[in-house]
Structures are given as C-alpha cells and as structure tokens.
Design a protein around this motif. Structure first.
Motif, PDB file in Angstrom:
ATOM      1  N   ASN A   1       4.905   4.467   9.073  1.00 19.27           N
ATOM      2  CA  ASN A   1       4.542   4.090   7.706  1.00 19.27           C
ATOM      3  C   ASN A   1       3.415   4.989   7.244  1.00 19.27           C
ATOM      4  OD1 ASN A   1       1.828   2.417   7.994  1.00 19.27           O
ATOM      5  ND2 ASN A   1       3.196   1.704   9.621  1.00 19.27           N
TER       6      ASN A   1
ATOM      7  N   VAL B   1       0.858   0.936   1.760  1.00 15.33           N
ATOM      8  CA  VAL B   1       1.922  -0.033   1.979  1.00 15.33           C
ATOM      9  C   VAL B   1       1.454  -1.001   3.057  1.00 15.33           C
ATOM     10  CG1 VAL B   1       3.094   1.437   3.670  1.00 15.33           C
ATOM     11  CG2 VAL B   1       4.384  -0.312   2.470  1.00 15.33           C
TER      12      VAL B   1
ATOM     13  N   GLU C   1       4.367  -4.829   0.449  1.00 13.80           N
ATOM     14  CA  GLU C   1       3.857  -4.466  -0.864  1.00 13.80           C
ATOM     15  C   GLU C   1       3.357  -3.028  -0.855  1.00 13.80           C
ATOM     16  OE1 GLU C   1       1.500  -7.293  -3.587  1.00 13.80           O
ATOM     17  OE2 GLU C   1      -0.042  -6.096  -2.571  1.00 13.80           O
ATOM     18  N   ALA C   2       3.669  -2.307  -1.930  1.00 13.35           N
ATOM     19  CA  ALA C   2       3.151  -0.954  -2.116  1.00 13.35           C
ATOM     20  C   ALA C   2       2.304  -0.956  -3.384  1.00 13.35           C
ATOM     21  CB  ALA C   2       4.287   0.050  -2.238  1.00 13.35           C
TER      22      ALA C   2
ATOM     23  N   GLY D   1       3.072   4.959  -1.040  1.00 15.00           N
ATOM     24  CA  GLY D   1       3.207   4.480   0.322  1.00 15.00           C
ATOM     25  C   GLY D   1       4.638   4.131   0.633  1.00 15.00           C
ATOM     26  N   TYR D   2       5.005   4.234   1.911  1.00 11.02           N
ATOM     27  CA  TYR D   2       6.379   3.951   2.305  1.00 11.02           C
ATOM     28  C   TYR D   2       6.442   3.657   3.798  1.00 11.02           C
ATOM     29  CZ  TYR D   2       6.119   8.805   3.909  1.00 11.02           C
ATOM     30  OH  TYR D   2       5.735   9.964   4.530  1.00 11.02           O
TER      31      TYR D   2
ATOM     32  N   GLY E   1       9.783   2.335  -0.262  1.00 13.90           N
ATOM     33  CA  GLY E   1       8.446   2.030  -0.758  1.00 13.90           C
ATOM     34  C   GLY E   1       8.230   2.629  -2.127  1.00 13.90           C
ATOM     35  N   ASN E   2       6.960   2.820  -2.491  1.00 13.12           N
ATOM     36  CA  ASN E   2       6.599   3.518  -3.725  1.00 13.12           C
ATOM     37  C   ASN E   2       6.352   4.968  -3.328  1.00 13.12           C
ATOM     38  OD1 ASN E   2       5.690   4.365  -6.192  1.00 13.12           O
ATOM     39  ND2 ASN E   2       4.037   2.885  -6.357  1.00 13.12           N
TER      40      ASN E   2
ATOM     41  N   THR F   1       2.654  -2.154  -9.058  1.00 15.18           N
ATOM     42  CA  THR F   1       2.797  -2.694  -7.709  1.00 15.18           C
ATOM     43  C   THR F   1       4.259  -3.040  -7.461  1.00 15.18           C
ATOM     44  OG1 THR F   1       0.566  -3.603  -7.729  1.00 15.18           O
ATOM     45  CG2 THR F   1       2.105  -4.541  -6.148  1.00 15.18           C
TER      46      THR F   1
END
Length: 275
Positions: free
Chosen positions: A41, A45, A65-66, A70-71, A187-188, A195
């Motif tokens: 990761n 995140v 949650e991002a 983040g991923y 993720g983002n 968010t």
C-alpha cells in the motif's frame, strides 16, 4: 488473482488493545482492521471501522478510505490475459478520480486498464492500449458497486462495465494484445480532491462476481431481510455492536434511521435483499 477467489479489501487480525466491537463480541479477541491482504500500500490510504475512526464501510466490519493520493496493490495476477473484478466505492470526490488500474508489471508501468469516477458519479472503464472506453452513471456521494471484465485479444479483446447492477455496457472487438496483467491498484490513485471509500473487493479470472446482498444487516447466509436485520441495525444505529452484514441499506455512507425505515419496509414486503 486466483480463479474465483474472494480477495477481501481488508484483513482482520487479533491485536492487543485494539477496539472491542461491542457487546456481541464480548469475550472474543479484539480485532483490528488492516491492509495485510494486499501485496503493498502507498500514500493516504487507511483501513478502519466506524467505531474507531469513522471510516465508512459497506460490508462486514471494516472499510478502506483514501483521503488523498493513495492505493493498495495486489501482485497476484502474475501474468494473466483476463480479470473480472467487483468493488464498492463511496464516491465523495469533487474531481475525476482514477480508482482501479491494471499494469503489465508491479511498478505501475505498462498500464492495461483504468477505472475512473468523475465528480457527478459517472464511472468509466478504459482500455489504455487502445483508448477505447465504456461508461455508466453512478451516484455521487453514495456507495456504488463497480464490476469490470477486461481481457486482451487480437480483435476479440473485451472491456465490460456494470455499475450498481445495471446491464453491462461492453466492447468485445478490441485489438489490445500486449503485456500480460501483473498487478492491480485500488484507491485514489491520482490524488483527486475529495475522500473515497472502498469495500467488498473481489476478483476472478473469468466468472461474474455480482453485487453483495444489501440490507442484510446481520449477514445471514440465506440473504433474507427480516426482523433480525432490523434489530441488528437499530442496535448499531444506537451505538452498540457493529453489524456483520450490509447495514447501509440506502448506500449513503451512514448508518441511521433512513436505513432502518428502508429495511423495515423490505422486511414487511418481499424480504429480498437489494441487488
């Protein structure tokens, strides 16, 4: 990705001092939400549950949650020509977010496909070799189920997308033979503003996954919605134990009276979960 395997978004491991999950878990080991089921990761995140840190979750006791770029990454594809994957995304982004991508290596190179969510909740799957894409409307600010089917081929490559159980939109005539799929990220990924929440990720090599049975708050194996789900949901909304199923009946990212009303209505009529 092994064939027909459910790759949970989150691992749950016993942890000293971790949050107790309420009266229903009294006497059991405390559990912590982790990202240990993933190969790696990166960035902003995090895993968690609503009693510990207000991270929304769709199914089970944990969510991801991002809050910025983040991923999480899975290297288990390891060289395949097709992947079928389903995940839920809580789309609270104000700019287009790249939320799921596949690569021909484990370093984020040789991109093979991309799933993006725009600020209006529209979701797009793009084959990045050909630039061809398919799109469907989702719901901004809500949980959305996203299922994709990507395959490479010489004139018979495939991109297929289904959002919230809609009939899939697809292109099955792509010439997109290239590097085999080695890794995926969720993720983002591009750090879009807003968010994003994620849950219920599952991937396979061929067969469809389908949506999780919603409004089944107690997680019963028969997927029925009845008074037991109402009781569990009322308890959680009142601050007691977290439900183990899918309590967010209206999929808005919150567990409250609106979910109770909708669950009562289903329990009093068809008793069938929302798919």
């Amino acid at each position: 990705m092994r064939n027909a395997i459910s790759n949970s978004i989150l691992g749950r491991t016993a942890a000293a001092g971790a949050l107790l999950l309420g009266a229903a878990f009294a006497g059991q080991a405390a559990m912590a939400c982790t990202l240990n089921n993933w190969s790696a990761n990166s960035g902003a995140v995090a895993a968690g549950d609503p009693q510990a840190n207000s991270i929304a979750r769709y199914a089970g006791l944990c969510g991801m949650e991002a809050t910025g770029a983040g991923y999480v990454q899975d290297n288990n594809p390891g060289g395949i020509d097709r992947i079928v994957a389903r995940f839920y995304v809580l789309a609270d982004n104000s700019a287009t977010a790249n939320v799921y991508q596949g690569f021909g290596d484990t370093a984020g190179g040789s991109q093979r496909f991309d799933v993006s969510v725009d600020a209006s909740g529209n979701i797009t799957l793009t084959d990045t070799l050909t630039g061809q894409s398919v799109s469907q409307a989702g719901v901004s600010g809500n949980w959305n189920s996203v299922e994709i089917d990507w395959a490479q081929g010489a004139g018979n490559g495939v991109i297929s997308l289904s959002v919230n159980g809609q009939a899939a939109v697809e292109n099955t005539t792509l010439s997109n033979v290239g590097t085999q799929l080695q890794s995926v990220r969720l993720g983002n990924i591009n750090g879009a503003a807003g968010t994003l929440g994620f849950d219920a990720y599952e991937s396979r090599r061929s067969t469809a996954v389908g949506r999780v049975c919603n409004c089944n708050a107690n997680g019963s194996a028969d997927d029925s919605v009845n008074v037991q789900d109402v009781i569990v949901l009322v308890n959680e909304a009142g601050g007691a134990a977290l439900s183990t199923g899918t309590p967010d009946c209206n999929e808005d990212g919150n567990i409250n009276i609106q979910d109770i009303v909708q669950t009562v209505n289903i329990a009093g009529t068809t008793g069938a979960c929302l798919l």
